[in-house]
Design an enzyme around this catalytic site. Structure first.
Site, PDB file in Angstrom:
ATOM      1  N   GLU A  62      59.430  56.386  53.933  1.00  0.00           N
ATOM      2  CA  GLU A  62      60.794  56.703  54.650  1.00  0.00           C
ATOM      3  C   GLU A  62      60.954  55.700  55.564  1.00  0.00           C
ATOM      4  O   GLU A  62      60.904  55.516  56.864  1.00  0.00           O
ATOM      5  CB  GLU A  62      60.275  57.393  55.500  1.00  0.00           C
ATOM      6  CG  GLU A  62      60.370  58.763  54.693  1.00  0.00           C
ATOM      7  CD  GLU A  62      60.031  60.358  56.029  1.00  0.00           C
ATOM      8  OE1 GLU A  62      60.740  59.811  57.185  1.00  0.00           O
ATOM      9  OE2 GLU A  62      59.680  61.333  55.232  1.00  0.00           O
ATOM     10  N   CYS A  88      73.651  48.981  87.285  1.00  0.00           N
ATOM     11  CA  CYS A  88      73.122  49.347  88.174  1.00  0.00           C
ATOM     12  C   CYS A  88      72.162  49.653  88.234  1.00  0.00           C
ATOM     13  O   CYS A  88      72.102  50.824  89.158  1.00  0.00           O
ATOM     14  CB  CYS A  88      74.191  49.249  89.628  1.00  0.00           C
ATOM     15  SG  CYS A  88      74.204  48.452  91.120  1.00  0.00           S
ATOM     16  N   GLU A  89      70.713  49.110  86.846  1.00  0.00           N
ATOM     17  CA  GLU A  89      69.823  50.065  87.062  1.00  0.00           C
ATOM     18  C   GLU A  89      68.760  49.316  86.848  1.00  0.00           C
ATOM     19  O   GLU A  89      69.016  48.376  85.868  1.00  0.00           O
ATOM     20  CB  GLU A  89      69.751  50.986  85.853  1.00  0.00           C
ATOM     21  CG  GLU A  89      71.023  52.272  85.577  1.00  0.00           C
ATOM     22  CD  GLU A  89      70.186  53.223  86.448  1.00  0.00           C
ATOM     23  OE1 GLU A  89      69.634  53.153  87.198  1.00  0.00           O
ATOM     24  OE2 GLU A  89      71.533  54.005  86.300  1.00  0.00           O
TER      25      GLU A  89
END
Ligand SMILES: Cc1ncc(COP(=O)(O)O)c(C=O)c1O
Length: 212
Positions: free
Chosen positions: A76, A146-147
């Site tokens: 996979e 704004c982080e």
């Protein structure tokens, strides 16, 4: 039977261990599986440093396993197929320089590529147009949200950049747009498929009015 032991694996030994565990389990339960799905997880080189999974060794371990168990093997793979096929093109919207810190603020943000904010992943950033002049400052490439987590990379010796320059965030083909969101009501960018000389817009750029 299906297994998937993790992601971004660059060492063949966890796969060897995985096959030993499956071998033990099959011996214990005495069952012949038509299919055994070994999952994905094969890692890629995000740093362009030639680190890659030793597929020959993984293949050897699988062949050894198949001598004992005649099942069809399924994989996979995700990132190893598509990871380096995608790039995120972003525009420099502002360059902020001070004594202590320098920022290149991009119009792409953590909602477009969450991997750095989520688990500290590092994606190379390269300029779209190469110039000779380099800066010896350290720049933080950040988004405009704004982080404090809205940061892609710290980079030294990057070429001198100007506002409106375009940069490329590399290897975002896997877990890039698929993990993208409208965080902070940010519309998602367009997605463009390039096939030979054909350019196809597979997803249109979202508009703010699509979200409110
Ligand atoms: C069950 C399963 N299979 C395959 C994958 C693909 O993993 P990768 O992209 O690391 O190959 C994942 C990824 O999370 C998964 O959860």
């Amino acid at each position: 039977m299906s297994v998937h032991i993790g992601s971004q694996i660059l060492d063949y030994r966890p796969y060897e261990k995985m096959l030993k565990v499956i071998d033990k389990l099959i011996k214990k339960i005495q069952f012949k599986f038509d299919y055994i799905d070994l999952g994905g997880g094969m890692g890629i080189s995000y740093q362009n440093d030639r680190k890659k999974l030793n597929y020959k060794k993984y293949n050897k371990a699988i062949k050894k396993f198949l001598k004992k168990h005649k099942s069809k093997i399924i994989f996979e793979p995700g990132r190893s197929i598509i990871g380096n096929a995608g790039i995120l093109v972003s525009k420099v919207i502002y360059i902020k320089e001070s004594v202590k810190k320098n920022f290149v603020i991009l119009d792409a943000a953590m909602n477009d590529l969450i991997r750095p904010a989520l688990y500290g992943a590092e994606h190379r950033i390269i300029p779209l147009i190469k110039r000779k002049k380099k800066s010896n400052r350290i720049y933080d490439f950040v988004g405009p949200i704004c982080e404090t987590t809205d940061k892609f990379l710290s980079s030294k010796n990057f070429q001198k950049l100007n506002e409106k320059d375009l940069v490329i965030i590399c290897d975002v083909g896997a877990y890039g747009s698929s993990l993208g969101s409208n965080y902070n009501i940010r519309p998602k960018p367009a997605e463009i498929l390039v096939k030979g000389s054909k350019v196809i817009v597979v997803k249109k750029k979202q508009k703010l009015k699509d979200l409110i």
